[in-house]
Enzyme design. Structure first.
Site, PDB file in Angstrom:
ATOM      1  CE  LYS A  35      -3.852   1.320   2.921  1.00 38.55           C
ATOM      2  NZ  LYS A  35      -4.650   0.977   4.073  1.00 38.55           N
ATOM      3  CB  THR A 123     -14.433   8.983  15.476  1.00 34.51           C
ATOM      4  OG1 THR A 123     -14.375   9.762  14.281  1.00 34.51           O
ATOM      5  CG2 THR A 123     -15.708   9.285  16.234  1.00 34.51           C
ATOM      6  N   GLY A 274     -25.159   3.729   5.783  1.00 33.07           N
ATOM      7  CA  GLY A 274     -24.113   2.721   5.981  1.00 33.07           C
ATOM      8  C   GLY A 274     -22.790   3.442   6.103  1.00 33.07           C
ATOM      9  CB  CYS A 277     -18.711   7.642   9.915  1.00 36.41           C
ATOM     10  SG  CYS A 277     -16.976   7.917   9.537  1.00 36.41           S
ATOM     11  CE  LYS A 280     -15.694   4.151  13.036  1.00 30.53           C
ATOM     12  NZ  LYS A 280     -15.515   5.126  14.097  1.00 30.53           N
TER      13      LYS A 280
HETATM   14  P1  NAD Z   1      -9.450   3.173   7.664  1.00 23.51           P
HETATM   15  O1  NAD Z   1      -9.848   1.826   8.099  1.00 23.51           O
HETATM   16  O2  NAD Z   1      -9.657   3.596   6.254  1.00 23.51           O
HETATM   17  O3  NAD Z   1      -7.927   3.420   8.010  1.00 23.51           O
HETATM   18  C1  NAD Z   1      -7.363   3.128   9.244  1.00 23.51           C
HETATM   19  C2  NAD Z   1      -5.884   2.948   9.016  1.00 23.51           C
HETATM   20  O4  NAD Z   1      -5.227   2.773  10.259  1.00 23.51           O
HETATM   21  C3  NAD Z   1      -5.550   1.734   8.170  1.00 23.51           C
HETATM   22  O5  NAD Z   1      -4.768   2.137   7.080  1.00 23.51           O
HETATM   23  C4  NAD Z   1      -4.775   0.846   9.139  1.00 23.51           C
HETATM   24  O6  NAD Z   1      -3.801   0.073   8.505  1.00 23.51           O
HETATM   25  C5  NAD Z   1      -4.161   1.897  10.041  1.00 23.51           C
HETATM   26  N1  NAD Z   1      -3.603   1.362  11.289  1.00 23.51           N
HETATM   27  C6  NAD Z   1      -4.229   0.630  12.224  1.00 23.51           C
HETATM   28  N2  NAD Z   1      -3.349   0.317  13.190  1.00 23.51           N
HETATM   29  C7  NAD Z   1      -2.161   0.884  12.844  1.00 23.51           C
HETATM   30  C8  NAD Z   1      -0.868   0.908  13.427  1.00 23.51           C
HETATM   31  N3  NAD Z   1      -0.627   0.286  14.579  1.00 23.51           N
HETATM   32  N4  NAD Z   1       0.116   1.584  12.798  1.00 23.51           N
HETATM   33  C9  NAD Z   1      -0.134   2.200  11.622  1.00 23.51           C
HETATM   34  N5  NAD Z   1      -1.332   2.186  11.017  1.00 23.51           N
HETATM   35  C10 NAD Z   1      -2.309   1.535  11.637  1.00 23.51           C
HETATM   36  O7  NAD Z   1     -10.198   4.161   8.648  1.00 23.51           O
HETATM   37  P2  NAD Z   1     -10.619   5.666   8.347  1.00 23.51           P
HETATM   38  O8  NAD Z   1     -11.884   5.667   7.597  1.00 23.51           O
HETATM   39  O9  NAD Z   1      -9.447   6.410   7.828  1.00 23.51           O
HETATM   40  O10 NAD Z   1     -10.952   6.152   9.818  1.00 23.51           O
HETATM   41  C11 NAD Z   1      -9.927   6.482  10.748  1.00 23.51           C
HETATM   42  C12 NAD Z   1     -10.590   7.197  11.915  1.00 23.51           C
HETATM   43  O11 NAD Z   1     -11.193   8.415  11.455  1.00 23.51           O
HETATM   44  C13 NAD Z   1     -11.718   6.410  12.559  1.00 23.51           C
HETATM   45  O12 NAD Z   1     -11.736   6.692  13.924  1.00 23.51           O
HETATM   46  C14 NAD Z   1     -12.968   6.974  11.899  1.00 23.51           C
HETATM   47  O13 NAD Z   1     -14.110   6.841  12.704  1.00 23.51           O
HETATM   48  C15 NAD Z   1     -12.587   8.430  11.742  1.00 23.51           C
HETATM   49  N6  NAD Z   1     -13.287   9.135  10.652  1.00 23.51           N
HETATM   50  C16 NAD Z   1     -13.506   8.525   9.456  1.00 23.51           C
HETATM   51  C17 NAD Z   1     -14.141   9.225   8.439  1.00 23.51           C
HETATM   52  C18 NAD Z   1     -14.426   8.584   7.099  1.00 23.51           C
HETATM   53  O14 NAD Z   1     -15.237   9.129   6.346  1.00 23.51           O
HETATM   54  N7  NAD Z   1     -13.811   7.468   6.759  1.00 23.51           N
HETATM   55  C19 NAD Z   1     -14.549  10.542   8.659  1.00 23.51           C
HETATM   56  C20 NAD Z   1     -14.288  11.136   9.870  1.00 23.51           C
HETATM   57  C21 NAD Z   1     -13.655  10.421  10.873  1.00 23.51           C
END
Ligand code: NAD
Length: 451
Positions: A35, A123, A274, A277, A280
């Site tokens: 990646k 979050t 769905g 966000c 969950k």
């Molecule tokens: P995601 O699943 O797309 O990405 C999470 C990333 O964290 C992955 O790439 C994973 O490999 C990485 N990760 C996990 N453990 C790790 C470690 N020990 N070292 C390095 N990398 C690690 O999730 P996302 O959608 O980016 O969401 C991340 C956070 O932001 C969540 O809390 C989510 O609720 C929040 N959020 C998401 C959105 C959205 O639209 N996706 C919007 C606002 C807030």
């Protein structure tokens, strides 16, 4: 400034790219070498309109780099942003990734001579930054807060619109442990002119949940109204919402011009919300409330309505076709909304599983999904068609699950000519019932009493 972002998912990558567009040197830390290589070659590992172009721009300016080298990324970074996943497991927030990276960051802070600020962007439920992240950072760094800074700054980006949301945000909420942390972190956004809300850590955490729960509530409210409309002869919920939206408190007139605000996109009926966000976050908020002795009755109802909403599609289909055994059903749209390839908690997945239980044969299609394994359906086998036409061919029924523009353009004659029995259940209300009925199609939609 030098910034390290932990996480290369939606939030990590979009945050990293948008911060490097502000002129900062950003290292985005991931774990998956494949990646990381892809990102450094200018390709995002997920579908997000406009992001590839911006990524390439920041790479060519040498302001952005993805890496799995935690040490290199954190060395001398003035700001360290946590953007890892916080899934809901058994209806409660799972903080294992947050804890793991907090430990890793703590170990790096230990050897650091600089004042570094750790910022939680993931979050997390209220008090997590203070009660979970801070003790881990202090333990593993062997330092006291003050020797390093701490902030919580929730992310409000919307998938499918992430580039615009991150580069031109409505507001930036900065929860600060102390003024020094907040002031230093705010320097990242000197060039961003939107309002900045400075508050404490827990208020920042709560703001994110309040924002998402409000939008989820509007959707479930709209879907409850749709259920009532559906059982009432002659009512079409689409017209109901038109009448409601035009209240000037929802759709104001400024200088005699109608301004259509984004909020009304959430006061619309469909087959449910769905994504990564709303499902969950509403569950995590309800569990958090329960844990502190608050019965979150409204939020729990919002969750319940949403969990049963996809089934409405199968219910309407059965009303039209009767028994679904061995019937070929075309499912148009797999992602939870258009302009994303995110399948997490998508209503389509729930519907497909129900169709299987009914003994139907499922052919699905989505403009950005090309691998059926991504649906994670276990033993259930689906056929993934390359086009809507291919999916509709000889189908006994069609379900519109995602409001992709490609589907909006489909003419009723396409359904009429290709399907074995032209039955269309519109879960996103993208078609005009009249034109479908006139074309001889048995049309049903969420919140449409119809025939
Ligand atoms: P995601 O699943 O797309 O990405 C999470 C990333 O964290 C992955 O790439 C994973 O490999 C990485 N990760 C996990 N453990 C790790 C470690 N020990 N070292 C390095 N990398 C690690 O999730 P996302 O959608 O980016 O969401 C991340 C956070 O932001 C969540 O809390 C989510 O609720 C929040 N959020 C998401 C959105 C959205 O639209 N996706 C919007 C606002 C807030």
């Amino acid at each position: 400034m030098k910034i390290a972002v932990i996480g290369t998912g939606y939030v990590g990558l979009v945050t990293g790219v948008s911060m490097s567009l502000l002129g900062h040197k950003v290292f985005c830390v991931g774990r998956d070498k494949g990646k990381i290589k892809k990102i450094n070659n200018g390709f995002t590992p997920f579908y997000e309109p406009g992001l590839d172009e911006l990524l390439k721009k920041t790479l060519s300016g040498k302001l952005f780099e993805a890496t799995d080298d935690f040490k290199k990324a954190l060395l001398n970074a003035e700001v360290i942003i946590i953007a890892v996943g916080t899934p809901t497991v058994e209806n409660k927030i799972d903080l294992s990734a947050i804890k793991e990276v907090s430990r890793q960051i703590g170990k790096e802070l230990k050897n650091s001579k600089e004042y570094q600020i750790v910022v939680v962007k993931s979050t997390v439920v209220p008090t997590t930054t203070q009660k979970v992240v801070l003790p881990i950072l202090e333990k593993y760094s062997d330092k006291k807060i003050g020797e390093f800074g701490l902030c919580m700054s929730p992310e409000f980006l919307r998938e499918g619109n992430a580039v615009e949301d991150a580069t031109n945000p409505d507001r930036i909420v900065i929860g600060q442990f102390d003024r020094k942390s907040g002031k230093q972190f705010a320097k990242v956004y000197t060039k961003v002119l939107c309002p900045k809300v400075f508050t404490n850590l827990a208020t920042a955490e709560m703001t994110k949940y309040a924002a998402n729960a409000l939008l989820a509530t509007l959707i479930s409210y709209s879907n409850e109204i749709a259920r009532i409309a559906q059982e009432t002869e002659g009512v079409d919920v689409i017209d109901v919402w038109k009448g409601v939206h035009l209240d000037s408190r929802l759709t104001p007139r400024i200088n005699n011009k109608i301004v259509i605000p984004g909020i009304i996109n959430y006061i619309l009926s469909g087959c449910g919300y769905g994504g990564s966000c709303f499902p969950k976050d509403t569950k995590a908020l309800a569990a958090y409330a329960k844990g502190i002795g608050v019965k979150a009755e409204l939020i729990n109802s919002v969750i319940n309505i949403n969990q049963t909403q996809p089934s409405r599609m199968v219910f309407l289909l059965k009303q039209a076709l009767g028994n679904l055994k061995n019937k070929k059903i075309a499912v148009l749209g797999l992602t939870f909304k258009p302009n994303t390839d995110d399948l997490r908690e998508s209503p389509s997945i729930f519907v497909i599983k129900e169709l299987f239980k009914e003994g139907a044969e499922v052919v699905c299609q989505d403009p950005v999904i090309d691998n059926p394994n991504k649906l994670e359906l276990g033993d259930f086998k689906v056929t993934l068609a390359k086009s809507a036409d291919e999916a509709l061919k000889n189908a006994d029924g069609a379900l519109i699950m995602t409001a992709w523009n490609e589907y909006k353009k489909l003419n009723p004659s396409v359904f009429k000519n290709l399907m074995k029995t032209p039955v269309v259940i519109d879960g996103r209300r993208i078609f005009s019932p009249d034109s479908f009925l006139q074309a001889g199609i048995l049309y049903k939609g969420i919140g449409y009493c119809g025939n």
